[in-house]
Design an enzyme around this catalytic site. Sequence first.
Site, PDB file in Angstrom:
ATOM      1  N   GLU A 119       0.843  -1.191   0.000  1.00 45.13           N
ATOM      2  CA  GLU A 119       0.000   0.000   0.000  1.00 45.13           C
ATOM      3  C   GLU A 119       0.884   1.249   0.000  1.00 45.13           C
ATOM      4  OE1 GLU A 119      -3.735   1.887   2.549  1.00 45.13           O
ATOM      5  OE2 GLU A 119      -2.223   0.700   3.601  1.00 45.13           O
ATOM      6  N   LYS A 193      -9.855   2.157  -2.452  1.00 45.23           N
ATOM      7  CA  LYS A 193     -10.077   1.700  -1.076  1.00 45.23           C
ATOM      8  C   LYS A 193     -11.478   2.082  -0.605  1.00 45.23           C
ATOM      9  CE  LYS A 193      -7.533   1.730   3.336  1.00 45.23           C
ATOM     10  NZ  LYS A 193      -6.298   2.280   3.965  1.00 45.23           N
ATOM     11  N   CYS A 234      -5.665  -2.686   2.690  1.00 47.46           N
ATOM     12  CA  CYS A 234      -5.421  -2.487   4.120  1.00 47.46           C
ATOM     13  C   CYS A 234      -6.682  -2.592   4.971  1.00 47.46           C
ATOM     14  CB  CYS A 234      -4.700  -1.153   4.331  1.00 47.46           C
ATOM     15  SG  CYS A 234      -3.842  -1.050   5.927  1.00 47.46           S
TER      16      CYS A 234
END
Length: 364
Positions: A119, A193, A234
């Site tokens: 990331e 995300k 994440c």
Amino acid sequence: MIAITQIQPLTTPHSLQNAYHQTKNLSFYSSQTSVVKLRIPNFSNPNKPPLSSRIAAMSVADQARVPLALPLPPPPVTKFKIALCQLSVTTDKLRNISHAREAIEEAANKGAQLILLPEIWNSPYSNDSFPVYAEDIELGGDASPSTAMLSEVSRNLKVTVVGGSIPERCGDRLYNTCCVFGTDGKLKAKHRKIHLFDIDIPGKMTFKESKTLTAGESPTIVDTDVGRIGIGICYDIRFQELAAIYAARGAHLLCYPGAFNMTTGPLHWELLQRARAADNQLYVATCAPARDTGSGYVAWGHSTLVGPFGEVLATTDHDETIVIAEIDYSVIEQRRTYLPFINQRRGDLYQLVDVQRLYAESTK
């Protein structure tokens, strides 16, 4: 006390589209802590039975996934090597790009067919840095040197690259975005995300991505030369519903570039990977930046590959390295035969509804 959530009748494809847009930041309803009563209207494609009839004909286990879960597709390969490139990240963007290229080339030379980056690998992980290092991925070329490199190297080396994530600029918005490139160098998928990292643990960790970033609006699953892959970034790994959506869409592997911190990393990083793999009997791969104790955000590291029984197959500590491991998709069916809980779900008690796919299927 069990809450009962009513999903109101949706009488037309248009009303289902409205419901999808109203819930697009989730793309699903979940009844992990509540029972969901789903009432689907009889709008239909004339070539298909009414949707409500199709759902009624499902077994109890099938009804736990609406629409019906897709069967696991035959993968293009059964065994292959994956590389997790745990990279050091600096304030020098050109150095970060060059360094990532070298790592991908090294991984490919070691036989990796799928290569995963961390990331935010081209920029420091900070709200101050995201606007400065952001790239316009849609424009490409000089406007996005990071993805231009990923496209070139994947084409030259004939490898699939899950390109970690970089800050993306789109109009006046910024996203935390993962790009997947195929062996032909073409952009196969782009995941923004979905769940932004906004936490406050007093005295230990406070970070709010939402100060600068906008949340993505869609799950991302992509067919590649090494199988069907669901993508998260994440914090997305904390949401089991997203992984369940990917499993129901026939994913073989879930990839999560991530940068857990020194507070939550020791507690939850491995735990969540193993949970998502065991929950769905799939492979889970993660890749983090190497730890830099002098940076403003200190990453936990520990890039890892987990198998479909929740077993850790390969991992590392916090230093820069490339983890090479083998994935064998035949193990998925084997594990599902040994422990067939996927067919034992209680669709009469709980359901997970993939609103995005339901709408897409209803309008075909």
